[in-house]
Scaffold this motif. Structure first.
Motif: not given
Lengths: 262, 262
Positions: B81-84, B86-91, B95-106
């Motif tokens: 959730r945190s060790d990469v 930059k992440y891309r979130i697809y809905t 592609l809806t968001e690019e984030v550096s921490d996935l915890k809020p999305y887990w």
């Protein structure tokens, strides 16, 4: 002769003179070898030439000492003077005779080399489902002189002779994988694609063997070839030397799979 | 950041937000992975898609059960959730968001896949003395859509995306040998030579990444590429899915040599 015979039985028929033909297709699954026999004073240079150029000149076996004509490491009761269907005798680099029995010519200073040949890897390619065009078309594999210099050793030098089999790219990649397992039968291809990059001017005019069809979308794939040491011998002109006649090979008791390194 | 840092220390800096960049050149000698995270109800199809298409989609690791975010098989204290960086979130495949921490999305139903990437085999090629043109030229590797169909699995299907590195024929043959040892980072090339045979119309116009120079006498050599599963995911349009951002990979504790099968 029955193609299903064991290597030992085929050699016995060759020794008795019953069989004098081409060995292609016989002893399937077993290593066939190219032959080079020369006096001790040339043999050390030749051994070094083979060791420096293992892709065209892979040594599968050699006699234990000068004059020795039995090759127990390669098979049961192999007498190299009689167990190959046809031999060529060279005097000062010139082919002077073709014979089926070496006993009248044998000398106590002769050293025997058996070199790996492409039959072994062709069998592995076919077993994997690849097409080998020269076999499909029932002709000799096309062979070409190249501009790839061998490393010289003493009086032996020359350029590499290659054999060619056309393949689609994906098959060529697979062939690299398969042949990499068999370094003692020429190993992976040396080149693929544009023939002019290795000094071949006309792919439809091989220097040895027969031309084969190259289909639309195929790449020519080139392997180091056992004719290379023969050309080096012809150039070095030892005063006396013996080879097998093309296609008339020594059939050993070694399974082809025994040559696989992996 | 110091490029000599251990994978563990790099991941700690990524987790703390100190490092958010491209991971290329970091953690040398260690496996970097592409990331795909999706809900359990999609994950079984995706797992099957990877198993049917191991060259573009080689699985290096996955989470032990849905919702699990620690990946102990891939390295010390890895929290995906945190060790990469930059992440891309697809809905629904967008592609809806690019984030550096996935915890809020887990979510408790998320399954993590880590797929092998070309960094590992590029390192092996360079170690062997081969040139990797995209590295020499300091650009992204050129990638192309092809007409090579993947085997479909459930809702996942598509054609293979390939990366391309130009080489002389002898180097291409050596590259086949080297990459064959690394099936879990795309393995041997899929194709070499004529790009049109795999549906590439213009080699100078890659669909992803940057064009590189192809010198006189070189062949383009094509490898299956980790963008393939991303394209399959975009086409399948799961309602929720996470990938890494291109170039921002998971750096594991696995030595690249651990991926060698021979």
């Amino acid at each position: 002769m029955n193609k299903e015979m064991t290597p030992f039985n085929i050699r016995q028929q060759i020794r008795s003179g019953e069989f004098t033909g081409n060995t292609s297709g016989y002893g399937q699954g077993f290593v066939q070898g190219n032959l080079a026999i020369m006096p001790k004073e040339w043999a050390n240079d030749f051994l070094q030439f083979c060791q420096k150029n293992p892709k065209p000149c892979p040594i599968v076996g050699m006699s234990s000492q000068p004059g020795e004509f039995m090759l127990p490491d390669l098979g049961q009761d192999i007498d190299i003077r009689s167990d190959v269907p046809k031999y060529r005798i060279y005097t000062n680099g010139v082919l002077t005779e073709e014979v089926s029995d070496l006993k009248p010519y044998w000398r106590d200073d002769l050293v025997t080399f058996v070199l790996g040949c492409s039959f072994s890897f062709e069998e592995a390619l076919i077993a994997d489902g690849l097409e080998v065009r020269n076999i499909t078309e029932g002709v000799n594999v096309p062979m070409y002189r190249t501009n790839i210099e061998c490393k010289s050793a003493g009086r032996f030098s020359g350029t590499t002779v290659v054999s060619m089999r056309p393949m689609k790219a994906a098959d060529a990649i697979r062939a690299v994988q398969i042949c990499t397992r068999f370094p003692s039968v020429h190993g992976a291809p040396l080149h693929l694609g544009d023939p002019s990059q290795i000094g071949i001017q006309d792919i439809n005019k091989p220097d040895f063997g027969d031309a084969v069809t190259i289909k639309e979308g195929e790449l020519p794939v080139f392997w180091a070839c056992g004719v290379t040491p023969q050309v080096a011998i012809e150039q070095a002109k030892p005063e006396f030397c013996i080879t097998h006649s093309p296609g008339h090979m020594l059939i050993t008791d070694l399974p082809n799979s025994r040559l696989a390194v992996l």
